[in-house]
Scaffold this motif. Structure first.
Motif, PDB file in Angstrom:
ATOM      1  N   GLN A   1      12.531   6.310  74.243  1.00 36.97           N
ATOM      2  CA  GLN A   1      12.288   6.850  72.894  1.00 36.97           C
ATOM      3  C   GLN A   1      11.749   8.277  72.919  1.00 36.97           C
ATOM      4  N   TYR A   2      12.333   9.069  72.048  1.00 32.02           N
ATOM      5  CA  TYR A   2      11.860  10.442  71.881  1.00 32.02           C
ATOM      6  C   TYR A   2      11.877  10.749  70.386  1.00 32.02           C
ATOM      7  N   VAL A   3      10.741  11.279  69.872  1.00 33.29           N
ATOM      8  CA  VAL A   3      10.663  11.538  68.424  1.00 33.29           C
ATOM      9  C   VAL A   3      10.256  12.970  68.155  1.00 33.29           C
ATOM     10  N   PHE A   4      10.551  13.410  66.932  1.00 38.15           N
ATOM     11  CA  PHE A   4      10.106  14.724  66.458  1.00 38.15           C
ATOM     12  C   PHE A   4       9.135  14.502  65.308  1.00 38.15           C
ATOM     13  N   THR A   5       8.065  15.297  65.253  1.00 38.05           N
ATOM     14  CA  THR A   5       7.115  15.178  64.145  1.00 38.05           C
ATOM     15  C   THR A   5       7.411  16.280  63.122  1.00 38.05           C
ATOM     16  N   ASN A   6       6.825  16.122  61.935  1.00 41.84           N
ATOM     17  CA  ASN A   6       6.832  17.246  60.979  1.00 41.84           C
ATOM     18  C   ASN A   6       5.852  18.297  61.481  1.00 41.84           C
ATOM     19  N   ASP A   7       5.768  19.392  60.723  1.00 38.92           N
ATOM     20  CA  ASP A   7       4.890  20.503  61.147  1.00 38.92           C
ATOM     21  C   ASP A   7       3.423  20.097  61.148  1.00 38.92           C
ATOM     22  N   LEU A   8       2.705  20.635  62.134  1.00 40.69           N
ATOM     23  CA  LEU A   8       1.256  20.398  62.204  1.00 40.69           C
ATOM     24  C   LEU A   8       0.534  21.609  61.607  1.00 40.69           C
ATOM     25  N   GLN A   9      -0.560  21.339  60.876  1.00 43.90           N
ATOM     26  CA  GLN A   9      -1.313  22.465  60.299  1.00 43.90           C
ATOM     27  C   GLN A   9      -1.760  23.440  61.385  1.00 43.90           C
ATOM     28  N   GLU A  10      -2.205  22.877  62.521  1.00 47.47           N
ATOM     29  CA  GLU A  10      -2.714  23.738  63.607  1.00 47.47           C
ATOM     30  C   GLU A  10      -1.642  24.712  64.109  1.00 47.47           C
ATOM     31  N   LEU A  11      -0.355  24.380  63.894  1.00 45.67           N
ATOM     32  CA  LEU A  11       0.717  25.235  64.416  1.00 45.67           C
ATOM     33  C   LEU A  11       1.396  26.040  63.291  1.00 45.67           C
ATOM     34  N   ALA A  12       0.718  26.108  62.137  1.00 48.47           N
ATOM     35  CA  ALA A  12       1.342  26.731  60.959  1.00 48.47           C
ATOM     36  C   ALA A  12       1.765  28.179  61.214  1.00 48.47           C
ATOM     37  N   ASP A  13       1.005  28.900  62.066  1.00 43.53           N
ATOM     38  CA  ASP A  13       1.333  30.326  62.281  1.00 43.53           C
ATOM     39  C   ASP A  13       2.265  30.539  63.468  1.00 43.53           C
ATOM     40  N   GLU A  14       2.690  29.464  64.080  1.00 36.55           N
ATOM     41  CA  GLU A  14       3.503  29.605  65.299  1.00 36.55           C
ATOM     42  C   GLU A  14       4.896  30.159  64.994  1.00 36.55           C
ATOM     43  N   THR A  15       5.314  31.159  65.788  1.00 35.98           N
ATOM     44  CA  THR A  15       6.665  31.695  65.593  1.00 35.98           C
ATOM     45  C   THR A  15       7.556  31.403  66.805  1.00 35.98           C
ATOM     46  N   GLU A  16       6.911  31.103  67.917  1.00 36.27           N
ATOM     47  CA  GLU A  16       7.675  30.827  69.146  1.00 36.27           C
ATOM     48  C   GLU A  16       8.035  29.341  69.215  1.00 36.27           C
ATOM     49  N   GLU A  17       9.075  29.026  70.015  1.00 38.43           N
ATOM     50  CA  GLU A  17       9.454  27.623  70.175  1.00 38.43           C
ATOM     51  C   GLU A  17       8.344  26.832  70.870  1.00 38.43           C
ATOM     52  N   VAL A  18       7.784  27.452  71.932  1.00 36.82           N
ATOM     53  CA  VAL A  18       6.751  26.715  72.677  1.00 36.82           C
ATOM     54  C   VAL A  18       5.791  27.690  73.356  1.00 36.82           C
ATOM     55  N   THR A  19       4.518  27.546  73.042  1.00 38.58           N
ATOM     56  CA  THR A  19       3.485  28.322  73.739  1.00 38.58           C
ATOM     57  C   THR A  19       2.410  27.377  74.299  1.00 38.58           C
ATOM     58  N   ALA A  20       2.284  26.190  73.711  1.00 40.13           N
ATOM     59  CA  ALA A  20       1.251  25.238  74.161  1.00 40.13           C
ATOM     60  C   ALA A  20       1.705  24.540  75.432  1.00 40.13           C
ATOM     61  N   PRO A  21       0.765  24.208  76.307  1.00 44.04           N
ATOM     62  CA  PRO A  21       1.150  23.469  77.523  1.00 44.04           C
ATOM     63  C   PRO A  21       1.724  22.091  77.195  1.00 44.04           C
TER      64      PRO A  21
END
Ligand code: FAD
Length: 806
Positions: free
Chosen positions: A223-243
């Motif tokens: 199983q693999y799922v996608f979540t809706n947007d997280l408030q903490e990531l609201a300003d994110e413009t890149e695909e991935v910066t978090a580890p």
């Protein structure tokens, strides 16, 4: 140039085409049933998390190479790899300990990693709630692969070098003549082929069946799922910066996808997919590698996720898939040329994480004949017939799915598909309370509960293990060890080696070509010698017993040597090779009283001290015809007795009965292994393997350079001129209360210089001892090194240096 057809343009097919092209191969055709490059296979929806560190050095190296390759393929606008690092969190104290051990593994394999406190985990990734964790392991070089982007780049390069890619073309059959691939039938017609490489992912078994090759893998949905947007990531413009985050205690992993997260779960029940259920591209609305999402399987994983990442509560779940990919009976990929169909190569059950490394290894193997890495653990030919039974490989693959994130102890036995092969002594062993583990499908006693009574006798001498070293361990093992050194032990060696009969007029010539020693010994003599590969790496240390003028019994250590030997047999040669492993059995009687036991049974053969080490005789013990080999393998006297499977039980019973006055006991594999380490003997496949030459491991005396020729001789001379890259040496730990387990890093001051290969306790020294592979510069007289075990350093003294030159 040979005509090469690659089936499948997933990440494995593209990587293989890329490295073959890089190595100068021009005549490559890639055939893909779906569109390019979102083909509908597993790669099309792989979230691309790359956690490189693995307890297998080989898998770690393949992952390191994949990261390097994907980074090279990156451009600023279109990175194929995002180096965002990874945090593996510990949700239990046991996991934190395991992470410390893993940090040691990282140092052993030359990777940077750091143990973090819960607060440091949160600092590195603010999505993590540090309250529910005990700490984490941070690996800065991990990250997210973009395999579809990488595929495009790799294909672009391959096409520029002459490769041709066909999309929407299905492979439907093969033309195999005299066990050699001749052509591939497809929906776009027939393609002549010298070599076919099956990179068809979980469709592999179907392709294999068309060629007559069993590919023992089991597709499973995950199983693999996608979540809706997280408030903490609201300003994110890149695909991935978090580890990347992994919570192995909950069997979950997480990655950032712009403002939301992707979450994978192995927590759910196994969801095997039958091969016949698998569709082709276009047959269903969804991709063939995707099954409908089963939300009920994600309820608990979701609740667990909210505890670790509270920001998910507000975001909620968007959508999910049950994606399909391949699992194997031992968790390792399936690589190499099938034994029964020449020209049919396989690169199956490979994660994105290892894909480019595998592509490189496959290209080396196909073009040079030998890969530079030792791929024995992945070799498609490592499975004997019993393992090609779907009952075995399905059950064991499902077990591997269930344990994919478990804490793996090196002595943890598999639970399913047991009793696939048993020696003739099995029921006797069970009645002695044997605790079994499995080796190549054989039930192999580790120790016998019947010997627990002996613990009292040796209680002052027994070394008591602690912590990790005491798991899957009993003091009975030590009692068996000490008792064997004082009296005698009976060891079932049936599973320890493969037995091959090599006979015929050209047998001597053939074996001379295979081995580094002069095996033209007298009948009744035994020789331990190396088989080298073409790059002078040690394929195996084998034992050659000359049983007749033109007849030998050859004992090999690993799972694939038999097929390797057969492969090197010239077509015209007058040699017959028969694998007699399952038709025979072997018992070793060892220890100071071993000769008394045998004398009482067969005085005519054992009375006078006429045995020389390395001597073999055919003789009779009661009704049983035995080939006996005299040895001093474990620093004590012993005989290994070979007989047919049919007479094995009689032999066991006679030995046990006659052994009683001499205190002969049945001993398990764990005691034997510790006796080996204590006697400072290295073991092929464990302390050295085909990435090492004999000179590196200090066993140069087993190479006879006066022999005109043997496989690997030229490369060996060249490698010796270059000097060794690693040396095999032995250390004793200064702290007498410590033993380690294997694969711990070795430090010279603060620099990691190598790793432990075997670890045990030497009673004659009263200390833990380890065989290690280290950089040559670290081996200086009377110098202390140290070994890191669960985050602590323990000093150790060199007690055996290898000899480097002839
Ligand atoms: P595929 O990508 O499946 O390619 C095989 C190709 O062969 C297909 O394109 C197929 O169309 C083609 N083919 C098959 N039969 C024929 C035929 N008869 N004729 C012509 N063509 C044919 N791995 C990671 O490393 N990290 C992850 O984070 C990760 N996450 C995953 C998450 C999910 C949900 C799943 C399902 C897998 C994940 N994996 C991950 C595993 C990874 O995706 C696969 O192991 C990998 O993509 C397999 O690549 P492949 O090239 O072998 O197979």
């Amino acid at each position: 140039q040979k005509k090469i057809i690659i089936i499948g343009a997933g990440v494995v097919g593209c990587s293989t085409a890329y490295y073959l092209s890089k190595m100068g191969q021009r005549n490559i055709t890639v055939i893909e049933q779906g569109p390019l490059f979102e083909t509908g296979g597993s790669t099309s929806h792989a979230p691309g998390l790359v956690f490189q560190l693995n307890s297998s050095k080989l898998l770690t190296t393949l992952a390191n190479q994949t990261v390097e390759c994907f980074k090279e393929l990156s451009s600023d606008e279109k990175p194929s790899f995002h180096s965002v690092g990874s945090i593996e969190v510990a949700s239990t104290p046991e996991r934190l300990e395991d992470l410390k051990r893993k940090a040691g593994l990282a140092a052993s394999w030359g990777m940077e990693s750091f143990i973090l406190s819960p607060e440091e985990c949160e600092e590195k990734c603010s999505l993590i709630n540090s309250e529910n964790i005990y700490g984490g392991l941070y690996v800065p070089s991990d990250g997210i692969a973009k395999p579809l982007r990488a595929n495009e780049k790799m294909a672009e390069f391959s096409i520029s070098q002459g490769a041709v890619f066909y999309s929407h073309t299905e492979v439907t059959d093969f033309d195999v003549v005299d066990s050699q691939i001749k052509a591939v039938e497809t929906t776009a017609g027939r393609f002549e082929a010298d070599i076919v490489i099956c990179c068809a992912g979980f469709w592999g078994p179907r392709i294999g069946e068309m060629a007559g090759v069993t590919i023992p893998l089991q597709p499973l949905a995950h199983q693999y799922v996608f979540t809706n947007d997280l408030q903490e990531l609201a300003d994110e413009t890149e695909e991935v910066t978090a580890p990347l985050i992994r919570d192995q205690d909950r069997a979950m992993y997480y990655r950032q996808v712009f403002k939301g997260l992707g979450i994978g779960s192995y927590q759910h029940r196994p969801l095997p997919v039958e091969i016949r259920e698998i569709t082709k591209y276009g047959e269903t609305k969804e991709m063939p590698s995707v099954k409908p999402f089963t939300p009920e399987d994600f309820e608990k994983p979701w609740q667990d996720s909210l505890k670790l990442l509270p920001g998910l509560t507000q975001a909620g779940l968007k959508r999910g898939i049950n994606g399909i990919f391949s699992f194997t009976p031992d968790g390792m990929p399936l690589l190499g040329e099938a034994q029964n169909v020449r020209g049919f190569w396989v690169a199956e059950a490979i994660w994105v994480t290892h894909s480019a490394g595998v592509g490189k290894a496959m290209a080396e193997w196909i073009i040079n004949g030998t890969p530079s890495l030792d791929l024995e653990l992945c070799d498609i030919n490592r499975f004997d017939n019993f393992a090609l039974n779907p009952t075995f490989y399905k059950k064991r693959s499902i077990e591997n799915f269930e344990k994919v994130y478990a804490i793996h102890h090196p002595f943890m036995p598999p639970e399913t598909a047991r009793e696939m092969r048993v020696s003739p002594f099995y029921l006797r062993q069970k009645s002695l309370g044997a605790s079994f583990n499995e080796k190549l499908g054989w039930e192999q006693p580790q120790w016998y509960d019947a010997n627990a009574l002996l613990v009292e006798n040796y209680k002052n001498a027994i070394f008591k293990r602690k912590g990790w070293a005491a798991e899957y361990w009993e003091p009975t093992i030590e009692a068996e060890h000490l008792h064997t050194k004082q009296y005698a032990g009976l060891y079932d060696a049936t599973a320890a080696k493969k037995r091959l009969e090599i006979k015929g007029e050209d047998a001597v010539e053939f074996l001379q070509k295979l081995t580094t020693g002069n095996i033209d010994i007298s009948v009744g003599q035994v020789m331990n010698t190396f088989m080298l590969n073409e790059l002078a790496g040690i394929k195996d240390e084998i034992r050659v017993i000359r049983t007749g003028e033109a007849a030998f019994l050859v004992l090999c250590t690993g799972a694939v040597e038999a097929s390797w030997i057969k492969r090197h047999l010239p077509i015209e040669s007058r040699v017959a090779i028969q694998d007699v492993t399952a038709a025979t059995c072997s018992l070793a009687v060892i220890g100071p009283k071993a000769s008394d036991v045998l004398q009482s049974l067969a005085p005519e053969f054992f009375t006078s001290k006429v045995w020389q080490p390395g001597q073999a005789k055919e003789l009779f013990i009661g009704n049983v015809t035995v080939l006996a080999v005299y040895d001093s393998y474990l620093g004590t006297e012993g005989w290994e007795l070979f007989t047919t499977f049919a007479q094995g039980l009689q032999l066991w019973d006679r030995l046990v009965e006659s052994g009683q006055p001499y205190q002969l006991i049945a001993v398990g594999d764990r005691a034997l292994e510790n006796l080996r380490i204590e006697s400072l003997k290295l073991r092929s496949g464990k302390d050295f393997w085909s990435e090492h030459s004999p000179y590196e491991v200090g066993l140069h005396h087993m190479v006879d350079l006066n022999k005109q020729t043997f496989i690997g001789k030229e490369a060996l001379l060249e490698r010796n001129n270059e000097g060794p890259k690693l040396l095999a040496i032995t250390l004793e730990l200064n702290d007498p209360s410590i033993v380690v387990m294997g694969y711990e890093p070795v430090f010279d001051e603060d620099t990691a210089v190598g790793f432990v290969t075997s670890a045990g306790y030497a009673y004659h020294l009263g200390k833990g001892v380890v065989h290690v592979l280290v950089l040559p510069e670290a081996v200086k007289a009377s110098k202390e090194l140290s070994i890191e075990y669960f985050g602590e350093r323990y000093t150790a003294k060199i007690i055996r240096e290898s000899v480097v030159t002839v």
